[in-house]
Design an enzyme around this catalytic site. Structure first.
Site, short mmCIF file in Angstrom:
data_model
loop_
_atom_site.label_atom_id
_atom_site.label_comp_id
_atom_site.label_asym_id
_atom_site.label_seq_id
_atom_site.Cartn_x
_atom_site.Cartn_y
_atom_site.Cartn_z
N GLU A 4 0.83 -1.21 0.00
CA GLU A 4 0.00 0.00 0.00
C GLU A 4 0.87 1.26 0.00
OE1 GLU A 4 -3.29 -0.32 -0.54
OE2 GLU A 4 -2.69 -2.42 -0.62
N TRP B 209 1.70 1.79 -3.47
CA TRP B 209 0.64 2.43 -4.27
C TRP B 209 0.76 3.94 -4.17
CZ3 TRP B 209 -2.47 0.99 -8.02
CH2 TRP B 209 -2.83 -0.35 -8.15
N TRP C 40 -20.60 11.51 -19.87
CA TRP C 40 -21.03 11.34 -18.48
C TRP C 40 -22.43 11.92 -18.31
CZ3 TRP C 40 -17.81 8.40 -15.57
CH2 TRP C 40 -16.47 8.30 -15.95
N ASN D 25 -10.49 2.35 3.02
CA ASN D 25 -10.08 2.19 1.61
C ASN D 25 -11.09 1.40 0.78
OD1 ASN D 25 -8.18 2.31 -0.65
ND2 ASN D 25 -8.01 0.10 -0.30
N TRP E 60 -15.84 11.30 -12.75
CA TRP E 60 -14.98 11.08 -11.58
C TRP E 60 -14.45 12.39 -11.00
CZ3 TRP E 60 -10.13 12.97 -12.38
CH2 TRP E 60 -9.66 13.04 -13.70
N TRP F 87 -9.49 7.63 -7.78
CA TRP F 87 -10.70 7.93 -8.57
C TRP F 87 -10.58 7.39 -9.99
CZ3 TRP F 87 -15.53 8.97 -7.60
CH2 TRP F 87 -15.85 9.34 -6.30
C1 LIG Z 1 -11.34 6.92 -4.62
C2 LIG Z 1 -10.14 6.90 -3.70
C3 LIG Z 1 -9.65 8.10 -3.18
C4 LIG Z 1 -8.55 8.10 -2.33
N1 LIG Z 1 -8.07 9.31 -1.84
C5 LIG Z 1 -6.97 9.33 -1.05
C6 LIG Z 1 -6.44 10.56 -0.56
O1 LIG Z 1 -6.93 11.65 -0.87
N2 LIG Z 1 -5.37 10.50 0.27
C7 LIG Z 1 -4.77 9.32 0.62
O2 LIG Z 1 -3.78 9.33 1.37
N3 LIG Z 1 -5.23 8.15 0.13
C8 LIG Z 1 -6.32 8.11 -0.68
N4 LIG Z 1 -6.79 6.90 -1.12
C9 LIG Z 1 -6.06 5.67 -0.82
C10 LIG Z 1 -6.48 4.91 0.46
O3 LIG Z 1 -7.86 4.74 0.49
C11 LIG Z 1 -6.03 5.60 1.75
O4 LIG Z 1 -4.67 5.94 1.66
C12 LIG Z 1 -6.19 4.66 2.95
O5 LIG Z 1 -7.54 4.28 3.08
C13 LIG Z 1 -5.71 5.35 4.19
O6 LIG Z 1 -5.92 4.56 5.33
P1 LIG Z 1 -4.69 4.01 6.18
O7 LIG Z 1 -3.72 5.10 6.45
O8 LIG Z 1 -5.26 3.30 7.34
O9 LIG Z 1 -4.04 3.02 5.14
P2 LIG Z 1 -3.14 1.70 5.31
O10 LIG Z 1 -3.92 0.57 4.74
O11 LIG Z 1 -2.60 1.55 6.66
O12 LIG Z 1 -1.96 1.99 4.26
C14 LIG Z 1 -0.75 2.67 4.63
C15 LIG Z 1 -0.54 3.88 3.75
O13 LIG Z 1 -0.39 3.49 2.39
C16 LIG Z 1 -0.97 4.48 1.55
N5 LIG Z 1 -2.06 3.86 0.79
C17 LIG Z 1 -2.88 2.86 1.20
N6 LIG Z 1 -3.72 2.51 0.22
C18 LIG Z 1 -3.44 3.32 -0.83
C19 LIG Z 1 -3.97 3.45 -2.15
N7 LIG Z 1 -4.96 2.66 -2.59
N8 LIG Z 1 -3.47 4.40 -2.95
C20 LIG Z 1 -2.47 5.20 -2.53
N9 LIG Z 1 -1.91 5.12 -1.30
C21 LIG Z 1 -2.39 4.19 -0.47
C22 LIG Z 1 -1.50 5.59 2.45
O14 LIG Z 1 -0.51 6.59 2.56
C23 LIG Z 1 -1.70 4.86 3.77
O15 LIG Z 1 -1.65 5.71 4.89
C24 LIG Z 1 -7.91 6.88 -2.00
C25 LIG Z 1 -8.42 5.68 -2.52
C26 LIG Z 1 -9.52 5.69 -3.36
C27 LIG Z 1 -10.04 4.39 -3.91
#
Ligand SMILES: Cc1cc2nc3c(=O)[nH]c(=O)nc-3n(C[C@H](O)[C@H](O)[C@H](O)COP(=O)(O)OP(=O)(O)OC[C@H]3O[C@@H](n4cnc5c(N)ncnc54)[C@H](O)[C@@H]3O)c2cc1C
Length: 469
Positions: A274, A277, A306, A341, A359, A382
């Site tokens: 993650e 990502w 859209w 997420n 989107w 998105w």
């Molecule tokens: C439509 C959509 C919009 C999103 N908008 C954002 C946003 O504005 N800011 C944001 O930080 N994340 C965003 N995410 C990614 C992700 O949902 C969040 O980072 C995550 O839910 C944060 O929770 P956590 O810190 O507990 O993550 P954990 O699961 O603990 O992951 C650790 C770290 O990895 C990164 N990460 C995790 N999943 C993703 C992912 N899919 N994409 C990119 N980085 C990721 C984050 O920095 C996160 O803190 C988005 C995902 C989607 C599908």
């Protein structure tokens, strides 16, 4: 310092790297001589980028914590109101002249407006004969270091990830310690922001890198072990909740990697994925500037038709779509500023596929609401959900919000918490309450799933070269 020669003052410009540990720009500036620091509060620009009050209040509180950390190192932080990025060059020149600093250091940011701002500042600083050095502090490997065999950027995550590990293995990765004090400690009482603006979310999201490290350590020593199995269930506190801290650089991704490897080496793979990502999406926006202009990553999708449906958009934003998991997700977002997420994917796919709303509308609403609003990850998420982006979900795989609920919130603990109107509905009807036959204080579905799915597939089919027959 050469004996007798006065040290040359350095200036560090903090932006989305609000920490003193593992901060390359700060460490470089502290290599000798005295140091001052600055942060530009760009309210008008943040508003133009749709960053909402939760995020900006969190930034303000984090800057305050940073001011204390820097003061202990003998570094004064100047917090200046510089409303727009276009004001930054003049403000920086003035500050360099006032402080007498000979060199400016900052860590790179990758969205296009930030890149243009930094180029303009660089030119202005050079024009007055001062130095300017750009460092890399927000990613583990900077954009351009992880390329295909043909020296092109990756457009799909899995091969990016594979190559990333190859490059990391050959790289001497150094997580930088906090620099040693450059002078006697200072009084950190420098800030002049409106305290009321800072209070929002303070209890849920305490600010500062010390809080972030503590949260990282707790997670890595505890929940990380069960992360792979728990991360998809919104009723379980299974993820790190570090995203607000990572988004503004209160903690570095290298520190996250170190902690995961040290505290849970066997279990860390899914979580490191993650973090990658996040890294991938930063590379994407750095190497594909059109994405920062609101365009689809695959630009042919910009011709997709859209729907314009303000009532449906409002229902989605308000958590009144009639699909309980989508509504619980949206209410979690608007009431807490954070969303799980899996639910971000479900909610985003519902808007772009079931409602066929662009989107960009969802991207903007998330930016306005999220405390962890981050252009690269939000845009990436998105466009992934809308099937217009890198690595996007194939357009014909459309999450069914009913079965997603049954699978990922089987007891309805999360859904009932955010949609109390359904508190008394039996588990087996929870995600299709229209089947109870009861009169509920909850709307019927705003769109039929089977109809919506077929409409989306038809609409996308003409745009996709890999469409199934
Ligand atoms: C439509 C959509 C919009 C999103 N908008 C954002 C946003 O504005 N800011 C944001 O930080 N994340 C965003 N995410 C990614 C992700 O949902 C969040 O980072 C995550 O839910 C944060 O929770 P956590 O810190 O507990 O993550 P954990 O699961 O603990 O992951 C650790 C770290 O990895 C990164 N990460 C995790 N999943 C993703 C992912 N899919 N994409 C990119 N980085 C990721 C984050 O920095 C996160 O803190 C988005 C995902 C989607 C599908």
């Amino acid at each position: 310092m050469i004996f007798g020669v006065p040290p040359l003052k350095q200036l560090v410009w903090f932006r989305s790297d609000l920490r003193v540990e593992d901060n390359p720009a700060l460490v470089a500036a502290c290599g000798g001589g005295s140091v001052e620091a600055c942060f530009f509060a760009a309210d008008a620009q943040w508003a133009a980028h749709h960053e909402g009050p939760r995020k900006t209040a969190f930034v303000r509180r984090t800057v305050k914590a940073l001011a204390h950390e820097l003061a202990a190192l003998g570094i004064k932080l100047h917090v200046l109101q510089v409303p727009r990025f276009s004001d930054a060059p003049a403000a920086m020149v003035k500050l360099l002249q006032e402080t007498g600093a000979v060199q400016l250091h900052f860590n790179a940011e990758y969205p296009l407006d930030e890149v243009k701002r930094d180029r303009a500042v660089w030119r202005a600083v050079k024009a007055i004969g001062r130095g300017c050095v750009r460092h890399e502090g927000s990613v583990i490997l900077p954009p351009g270091r992880v390329l295909t065999a043909a020296a092109k950027p990756f457009t799909v995550f899995t091969p990016f990830r594979r190559k990333w590990f190859g490059v990391v293995t050959d790289t001497d990765l150094q997580t930088l310690d906090k620099p040693k004090p450059v002078a006697a400690p200072l009084d950190p009482a420098l800030m002049c922001w409106d305290e009321s603006a800072e209070r929002e979310g303070a209890a849920a999201w305490p600010a500062g890198e010390r809080v972030a490290y503590q949260q990282l350590r707790n997670f890595a020593a505890g929940r990380l072990a069960g992360y792979a199995g728990n991360r998809d269930f919104p009723a379980i506190e299974g993820t790190s909740r570090l995203s607000p801290y990572l988004a503004i650089g209160a903690i570095s991704p290298r520190r996250c990697l170190d902690a995961a490897k040290a505290l849970a080496p066997e279990a860390s793979e899914a979580w490191v994925n993650e973090i990658l990502w996040r890294e991938f999406y930063r590379h994407v926006i750095a190497l594909h500037p059109h994405v920062s202009k609101g365009e689809s990553f695959h630009q042919h999708y910009d011709r997709l038709q859209w729907e314009t449906n303000p009532a449906a958009l409002d229902a989605w934003k308000s958590g009144l779509t009639g699909y309980p998991l989508v509504d619980a997700a949206m209410r979690q977002l608007t009431s807490t500023g954070w969303m799980h997420n899996r639910l971000r994917m479900v909610a985003a796919m519902f808007l772009t596929k079931h409602l066929l709303i662009h989107w960009r509308e969802g991207e903007r609403f998330f930016m306005e609401q999220l405390v962890d609003a981050d252009f690269a990850s939000n845009n990436g998420g998105w466009q992934w959900s809308a099937s217009t982006g890198t690595d996007a979900v194939p357009y014909f795989r459309i999450f069914n919000p009913t079965t997603q609920g049954q699978r990922f919130d089987p007891k309805g603990v999360f859904t009932r918490l955010h949609v109390p109107e359904l508190a008394s509905v039996l588990d087996r009807f929870l995600f299709e309450p229209w089947k109870t036959g009861l009169t509920l204080n909850y709307p019927p579905p705003i769109v039929d799933h089977v109809f919506a799915r077929q409409r989306a597939i038809q609409r996308f089919r003409g745009f996709n070269p890999d469409r199934p027959d």
